[in-house]
Design a protein around this motif. Structure first.
Motif, short mmCIF file in Angstrom:
data_model
loop_
_atom_site.label_atom_id
_atom_site.label_comp_id
_atom_site.label_asym_id
_atom_site.label_seq_id
_atom_site.Cartn_x
_atom_site.Cartn_y
_atom_site.Cartn_z
N TYR A 1 0.58 -1.23 -0.23
CA TYR A 1 0.49 0.10 0.10
C TYR A 1 0.46 1.26 -0.16
N MET A 2 0.21 2.38 0.19
CA MET A 2 1.01 3.70 -0.47
C MET A 2 -0.13 4.62 0.60
N PRO A 3 0.24 5.06 1.26
CA PRO A 3 -0.36 6.05 1.63
C PRO A 3 -0.71 7.45 1.23
N GLU A 4 -1.79 7.93 0.79
CA GLU A 4 -2.20 9.17 0.25
C GLU A 4 -3.38 10.04 0.59
N GLU A 5 -3.64 10.75 -0.25
CA GLU A 5 -4.87 11.87 0.59
C GLU A 5 -6.25 11.38 0.50
N ASP A 6 -6.46 10.54 0.43
CA ASP A 6 -7.57 10.40 1.06
C ASP A 6 -8.12 8.46 1.35
N GLY A 7 -6.96 8.04 1.68
CA GLY A 7 -6.56 6.64 2.05
C GLY A 7 -5.78 6.08 2.00
N ALA A 13 -8.03 -0.49 -4.64
CA ALA A 13 -9.06 -0.12 -3.33
C ALA A 13 -7.50 1.22 -2.86
N THR A 14 -8.56 1.99 -2.51
CA THR A 14 -8.52 2.94 -1.16
C THR A 14 -9.31 2.27 -0.42
N LEU A 15 -8.86 2.40 1.21
CA LEU A 15 -8.61 2.45 2.23
C LEU A 15 -8.92 3.41 3.34
N THR A 16 -10.07 3.84 3.98
CA THR A 16 -9.91 4.77 5.15
C THR A 16 -10.09 4.48 6.36
N GLU A 17 -10.40 4.97 7.47
CA GLU A 17 -9.94 3.91 8.42
C GLU A 17 -11.53 2.73 8.38
N ASN A 18 -11.19 1.86 9.07
CA ASN A 18 -12.03 0.36 9.28
C ASN A 18 -13.06 0.36 8.01
N GLN A 19 -12.41 0.37 7.13
CA GLN A 19 -12.50 -0.55 6.52
C GLN A 19 -11.68 -1.44 5.75
N MET A 20 -13.14 -2.35 4.71
CA MET A 20 -12.17 -4.22 4.37
C MET A 20 -11.99 -3.89 3.37
N VAL A 21 -11.43 -4.84 1.90
CA VAL A 21 -11.34 -5.61 1.27
C VAL A 21 -10.82 -7.00 0.94
N ALA A 22 -11.54 -7.79 0.74
CA ALA A 22 -11.51 -9.15 0.33
C ALA A 22 -11.21 -9.27 -1.12
N VAL A 23 -9.43 -10.05 -0.77
CA VAL A 23 -9.88 -10.65 -2.58
C VAL A 23 -9.50 -12.66 -2.31
N GLY A 40 -6.68 1.29 12.79
CA GLY A 40 -5.84 1.62 14.07
C GLY A 40 -4.80 2.75 13.64
N GLY A 41 -4.76 2.97 11.92
CA GLY A 41 -3.92 3.45 10.88
C GLY A 41 -3.01 2.32 10.43
N LYS A 42 -2.86 0.83 10.87
CA LYS A 42 -2.38 0.00 9.82
C LYS A 42 -3.08 -0.84 9.06
#
Length: 108
Positions: free
Chosen positions: A30-36, A56-66, A85-87
């Motif tokens: 992942y890469m940190p960006e302005e929107d997540g 996918a761009t994830l903000t705090e408490n979001q999830m994606v499944a593969v 938690g920012g991780k």
């Protein structure tokens, strides 16, 4: 591309980790960006298969499944990628045969 036994692990920014989804090998980073966090997952069937990339761009408490469908009579292979938690955390679902690489501490 070698992966080690299944467990949840944190990923560090721009630190690719290997994954194995029942014969589909790949990497997650992942890469940190302005929107997540912009999460990139690339997998291919074996070492010579055509690669497929999921972004996918994830903000705090979001999830994606593969997931990769299992053979007839077998379970699907699934990993969840979540931002908590920012991780960024990569977690195998409770199915047999999923392997996720060792964790790397998240860099903020």
């Amino acid at each position: 591309m070698a992966a080690i036994p299944a467990h949840a692990g944190e990923l560090g920014a721009m630190k690719a980790e290997s994954i194995d989804l029942g014969g589909f090998l790949g990497v997650v980073y992942y890469m940190p960006e302005e929107d997540g966090y912009r999460v990139v997952t690339t997998i291919a069937q074996g070492e010579a298969g055509l690669p497929v990339r999921f972004v996918a761009t994830l903000t705090e408490n979001q999830m994606v499944a593969v997931s990769v469908p299992g053979k007839l009579g077998e379970s699907d292979q699934i990993i969840e990628i979540s931002r908590v938690g920012g991780k960024l955390v990569v977690s195998p679902q409770p199915l047999d045969g999923i392997v996720v690489a060792s964790p790397t501490l998240a860099a903020e």
